[in-house]
Scaffold this motif. Sequence first.
Motif, short mmCIF file in Angstrom:
data_model
loop_
_atom_site.label_atom_id
_atom_site.label_comp_id
_atom_site.label_asym_id
_atom_site.label_seq_id
_atom_site.Cartn_x
_atom_site.Cartn_y
_atom_site.Cartn_z
N LEU A 122 64.46 80.72 -4.05
CA LEU A 122 63.25 81.51 -4.16
C LEU A 122 62.31 80.94 -5.22
N GLU A 123 62.87 80.49 -6.33
CA GLU A 123 62.05 79.88 -7.37
C GLU A 123 61.41 78.58 -6.88
N LYS A 124 62.14 77.78 -6.15
CA LYS A 124 61.60 76.53 -5.60
C LYS A 124 60.48 76.83 -4.60
N ARG B 23 58.92 95.84 -0.02
CA ARG B 23 58.88 95.06 1.22
C ARG B 23 59.08 93.57 0.94
N ALA B 24 58.44 93.07 -0.11
CA ALA B 24 58.58 91.66 -0.49
C ALA B 24 60.03 91.35 -0.83
N SER B 25 60.67 92.26 -1.52
CA SER B 25 62.07 92.07 -1.87
C SER B 25 62.94 91.99 -0.62
N TYR B 26 62.68 92.87 0.35
CA TYR B 26 63.42 92.82 1.62
C TYR B 26 63.20 91.50 2.33
N GLN C 83 50.91 103.06 -6.56
CA GLN C 83 51.90 103.56 -5.59
C GLN C 83 52.14 102.55 -4.47
N SER C 84 51.06 102.01 -3.93
CA SER C 84 51.21 101.08 -2.81
C SER C 84 51.76 99.73 -3.26
N LEU C 85 51.52 99.36 -4.51
CA LEU C 85 52.10 98.13 -5.05
C LEU C 85 53.62 98.23 -5.11
N ALA C 86 54.12 99.41 -5.39
CA ALA C 86 55.58 99.63 -5.39
C ALA C 86 56.13 99.42 -3.97
N THR C 87 55.42 99.92 -2.97
CA THR C 87 55.82 99.72 -1.58
C THR C 87 55.76 98.25 -1.21
#
Length: 148
Positions: free
Chosen positions: A129-131, A115-118, A107-111
């Motif tokens: 992002l890949e670089k 957040r990482a995506s934001y 559950q917390s990994l989804a959160t």
Amino acid sequence: MTDLCTTNALRLIQVAEDFRAGLSGEFSAVHGISVNEFLLLLHLERATANRLSRVDLAKRMHVSASTITRMAAPMEKIGLVGREVDDRDARLVFVVATSMGREKLSQSLATFSKRASYLFSDRWEDEELEKFSEMLRCMIGGTGDTLA
């Protein structure tokens, strides 16, 4: 302070602290765990046999073994982690995630992922992002990284 390496290192620390602070409130409010507890569960999940001794866990988290003991005790009381004695040496005790701990991690990994995506999606194109990811892999290459 005009040294580019110093500036970049300070920026990395600032971004990491800002990211951790944002996660901290959400993890606590939504999942009832701290960022450190999340990281402890993540280390257990990514470890061989999904278990680690307190000493090995401390090394991976860059804290003392006594800090791990203080962290794991309340997690054990609420059912997120347990203890497993080594079959060959009863003096060696491993920290293991319980089924409740694995569910909490999921559950917390989804959160965390949200957040990482934001953090990245509104600032960087996919190629950038890949670089950046390649550069980070290079930085952690010799550290024995086990999380990414």
